[in-house]
Design an enzyme around this catalytic site. Structure first.
Site, short mmCIF file in Angstrom:
data_model
loop_
_atom_site.label_atom_id
_atom_site.label_comp_id
_atom_site.label_asym_id
_atom_site.label_seq_id
_atom_site.Cartn_x
_atom_site.Cartn_y
_atom_site.Cartn_z
N ASN A 1 30.14 47.23 -21.84
CA ASN A 1 28.84 47.18 -22.51
C ASN A 1 28.84 47.82 -23.89
OD1 ASN A 1 29.02 49.79 -21.70
ND2 ASN A 1 27.19 49.80 -20.42
N LYS B 1 33.23 51.05 -27.46
CA LYS B 1 34.17 50.89 -26.34
C LYS B 1 35.22 49.81 -26.60
CE LYS B 1 30.83 52.57 -22.86
NZ LYS B 1 30.20 52.29 -21.55
N TYR C 1 34.06 61.01 -17.92
CA TYR C 1 33.16 60.33 -16.96
C TYR C 1 33.17 61.00 -15.59
CZ TYR C 1 31.93 56.44 -20.05
OH TYR C 1 31.42 55.66 -21.06
N GLU D 1 29.98 66.65 -25.12
CA GLU D 1 30.80 65.46 -25.40
C GLU D 1 31.41 65.51 -26.80
OE1 GLU D 1 28.23 62.56 -22.38
OE2 GLU D 1 28.15 62.16 -24.52
N HIS E 1 28.75 53.79 -25.75
CA HIS E 1 28.27 54.96 -25.00
C HIS E 1 27.40 55.78 -25.91
CE1 HIS E 1 28.21 58.74 -22.74
NE2 HIS E 1 28.37 59.31 -23.93
P1 ADP Z 1 24.93 54.52 -19.65
O1 ADP Z 1 26.24 54.24 -20.37
O2 ADP Z 1 23.87 53.52 -20.03
O3 ADP Z 1 24.48 55.94 -19.77
P2 ADP Z 1 25.74 55.14 -16.90
O4 ADP Z 1 25.84 56.56 -17.35
O5 ADP Z 1 24.92 54.83 -15.69
O6 ADP Z 1 25.20 54.20 -18.09
O7 ADP Z 1 27.19 54.55 -16.63
C1 ADP Z 1 28.27 54.88 -17.47
C2 ADP Z 1 29.07 53.63 -17.74
O8 ADP Z 1 29.66 53.18 -16.52
C3 ADP Z 1 28.27 52.42 -18.24
O9 ADP Z 1 28.00 52.45 -19.62
C4 ADP Z 1 29.20 51.27 -17.86
O10 ADP Z 1 30.28 51.13 -18.78
C5 ADP Z 1 29.73 51.75 -16.51
N1 ADP Z 1 28.91 51.23 -15.41
C6 ADP Z 1 27.66 51.63 -15.05
N2 ADP Z 1 27.20 50.95 -14.00
C7 ADP Z 1 28.19 50.06 -13.66
C8 ADP Z 1 28.33 49.06 -12.66
N3 ADP Z 1 27.36 48.82 -11.79
N4 ADP Z 1 29.50 48.35 -12.63
C9 ADP Z 1 30.49 48.59 -13.51
N5 ADP Z 1 30.43 49.54 -14.49
C10 ADP Z 1 29.29 50.26 -14.57
MG MG Z 2 25.29 57.69 -18.99
#
Ligand code: ADP
Ligand code: MG
Length: 140
Positions: free
Chosen positions: A114, A11, A51, A128, A117
């Site tokens: 974070n 990212k 997304y 994807e 992905h």
């Molecule tokens: P993952 O990437 O671990 O599969 P999710 O699919 O739940 O997590 O969420 C997609 C992405 O959205 C996350 O990787 C993160 O970048 C963002 N995200 C998730 N939860 C939050 C939150 N509470 N606040 C801000 N961004 C978030």
């Molecule tokens: Mg996810």
């Protein structure tokens, strides 16, 4: 479990800090092979579509802004049980909850920024991958 493929994104917080190589080292050490990789700037339309599943979530707008804020590296990873294995290597979404040694524990800045992905299922991995690569781009 046979050899399978998963989709990965390094990212914008990772490209901004010049740590794509450090993250790739963790990926490769885990036994996942990078069989396709390119550095791109995601368009707003691409990020919104990618997304779409999170459209109703309060962080959706922020997430699309973030994913289009700088370059990303999109990848196809291949290996035994690659989908689940990469989720393990990535660690929990929130770096504060991620296990030691995971990419997010070591590198992520916050739950939003974070660093990586990874697909959450084999079906989603196929969907994807097809959004960013053709079969010819993938050299296993
Ligand atoms: P993952 O990437 O671990 O599969 P999710 O699919 O739940 O997590 O969420 C997609 C992405 O959205 C996350 O990787 C993160 O970048 C963002 N995200 C998730 N939860 C939050 C939150 N509470 N606040 C801000 N961004 C978030
Ligand atoms: Mg996810």
């Amino acid at each position: 479990m046979a050899v399978e493929r998963t989709f990965s994104i390094l990212k914008p917080d990772a490209t901004a800090r010049n740590i794509t190589g450090a993250i790739n080292a963790i990926i490769e050490k885990a036994g996942l092979r990078i069989v396709a990789q390119k550095r791109i700037r995601m368009s707003r339309a691409q990020a919104e579509k990618f997304y779409e599943i999170h459209k109703a979530r309060p962080f959706y707008g922020e997430l699309v802004d973030f994913m289009t804020s700088g370059p990303v590296v999109v990848q196809v990873l291949e290996g035994e049980n690659a989908v689940a294995k990469y989720r393990d290597v990535m660690g929990a979404t929130d770096p504060a909850k991620a296990a030691d040694g995971t990419i997010r524990k070591v590198h992520a800045k916050s739950v939003g920024e974070n660093s990586v992905h990874g697909s959450d299922s084999s079906d989603n991995a196929k969907i994807e991958i097809a959004q960013f690569f053709t079969d010819k781009d993938i050299v296993g």
